[in-house]
Design an enzyme around this catalytic site. Structure first.
Site, short mmCIF file in Angstrom:
data_model
loop_
_atom_site.label_atom_id
_atom_site.label_comp_id
_atom_site.label_asym_id
_atom_site.label_seq_id
_atom_site.Cartn_x
_atom_site.Cartn_y
_atom_site.Cartn_z
CE1 TYR A 1 -2.67 -2.98 1.41
CE2 TYR A 1 -4.06 -1.96 0.54
CZ TYR A 1 -3.94 -2.86 1.10
OH TYR A 1 -5.30 -4.04 1.12
CG ASN B 1 -6.09 -14.22 -9.92
OD1 ASN B 1 -6.23 -15.08 -10.17
ND2 ASN B 1 -6.12 -15.12 -8.21
N PRO C 1 9.07 -17.13 -14.61
CG PRO C 1 11.36 -15.46 -14.99
CD PRO C 1 9.59 -15.64 -14.39
CB ALA D 1 9.90 -23.30 -13.73
CE LYS E 1 16.30 -22.90 -5.74
NZ LYS E 1 16.33 -22.23 -4.83
NE ARG F 1 10.84 -20.93 -3.20
CZ ARG F 1 10.07 -20.07 -4.94
NH1 ARG F 1 9.46 -20.09 -5.42
NH2 ARG F 1 11.00 -19.31 -5.43
CD GLU G 1 22.16 -15.87 -11.64
OE1 GLU G 1 22.18 -16.50 -11.85
OE2 GLU G 1 21.75 -15.90 -10.25
#
Length: 380
Positions: free
Chosen positions: A117, A171, A258, A260, A267, A277, A345
């Site tokens: 916000y 959405n 981009p 995925a 990694k 993750r 990067e």
């Protein structure tokens, strides 16, 4: 509700003479440009703390940043709204300010995030709001929109200190709500001066076409953009379906993920690291996707793509993002970054874009073997 911020240089039109004077002087006054950067840092702080901020002047950094970084700017579909071809997607926490500053000073003018916000005068920020139409599908009707969503949007505008947003995104369409009611609701928002355009997110091509047809039939306003997932392993919708919609009705594409969800980062080539993750419980679905047979095949293809990245002098993520950018039908690619290093990067993909020749693209297609074919391809 999801709020996106785009500091679009093409919409930095001042509202008073003093603003216009400062804008005119910005190309020759470094201190003015520095002031603009400092101002944006303030906006970033506000975005993180969910406070308010009302800048007095609005300075574009497009001229100074685009030449240095090579950032490209494209129209959002066939609308007049221009956005940077790279945008900043998911970002939060203590690094939010740093990420937003890095992106902005690299020429990025599109910032997409949840529950941000940050506020300011309309002439310096392009704000888009995403309304989640799904959920309790049976209750989302046109009249309940006025009872629930309409006041919610109005409240957001008050918190943003804005009179209107630039784009409202619907959405995930609700099959239990007639398309006419959805289009009528979005048209009403625009006619009330609360938005300039409306778009869709995760809609099928058929649903978008239906919305356009309903709008034309009842003299209402059609959508201008679709937000869709797009990467090396997800191509059909953005490369076949949306181009046809663009040429037929002018709907553009804003893409996300981009890399995925990190699968293309490189990694996961030797499994799922404990610090990644995919190792978290809440991302069990991602881990299952990576270790599946299809996931292993994707990792093997990424290993085959690595020599191409090395030859082009870039990393695998940069190659993947540049590959998305090479599609001129994509207005903007939203980057998701958790660290400044990762963002820097990924932004480097702009330098790789000129190297994405037809020969390189064909090499990539030969490795992926998943290029979708349109009706035009079959006819030729």
């Amino acid at each position: 509700m999801q709020v996106s911020i785009a500091c679009t240089e093409h919409n930095l039109k001042s509202r008073n003479g003093e603003d216009r004077l400062l804008s005119k002087q910005s190309s020759t006054a470094p201190n003015v440009v520095n002031a603009a950067r400092a101002k944006f840092r303030t906006v970033a702080i506000i975005a993180r703390s969910l406070g308010t901020f009302t800048p007095q002047h609005h300075i574009s950094l497009k001229e100074s940043t685009a030449k240095q970084t090579g950032m490209k700017y494209r129209n959002l579909g066939k609308s007049g709204l221009r956005v940077s071809c790279l945008g900043l997607g998911k970002y939060s926490g203590v690094v939010a300010e740093r990420l937003m500053t890095i992106a902005y000073e690299s020429g990025v003018n599109l910032f997409d995030t949840a529950e941000v916000y940050a506020a300011g005068k309309r002439s310096s920020l392009v704000i888009t709001t995403k309304l989640y139409w799904g959920g309790n599908a049976h209750i989302w009707t046109f009249w309940l929109f006025f009872l629930l969503l309409f006041p919610g949007l109005k409240g957001s505008l008050q918190r943003l200190q804005l009179e209107y947003v630039d784009v409202v995104f619907a959405n995930r369409p609700d099959s239990n709500t007639p398309m006419e009611e959805i289009v009528r609701a979005m048209t009403h928002v625009i006619n009330q001066g609360m938005a300039m355009y409306w778009g869709t997110s995760r809609w099928s091509a058929m649903e978008i076409m239906e919305a356009y047809s309903v709008a034309r039939q009842f003299n209402m306003i059609p959508p201008v953009c679709e937000q869709a997932e797009y990467h090396l392993f997800q191509r059909e919708k953005v490369e076949v379906q949306l181009p046809e919609l663009y040429h037929k009705i002018g709907v553009g594409a804003m893409t996300w993920s981009p890399l995925a969800c990190g699968i293309i980062s490189g990694k996961y080539g030797n499994g799922v690291p404990e610090s990644s993750r995919a190792s978290l419980k809440c991302y069990q679905w991602l881990k299952e996707r990576i270790v599946s047979e299809e996931g292993r095949k994707q990792q093997n293809k990424l290993k085959d793509l690595s020599p191409i990245a090395e030859r082009l002098g870039c990393t695998l993520p940069q190659l993947a993002v540049a590959w998305c950018l090479r599609n001129e039908g994509v207005s903007s690619v939203l980057l998701g970054s958790s660290t400044p290093e990762q963002l820097i990067e990924n932004l480097g993909a702009i330098q790789v874009l000129p190297k994405m020749t037809s020969h390189v693209v064909n090499e990539i297609d030969n490795i992926l073997r998943n290029k979708p074919y349109s009706k035009k391809d079959y006819r030729s």
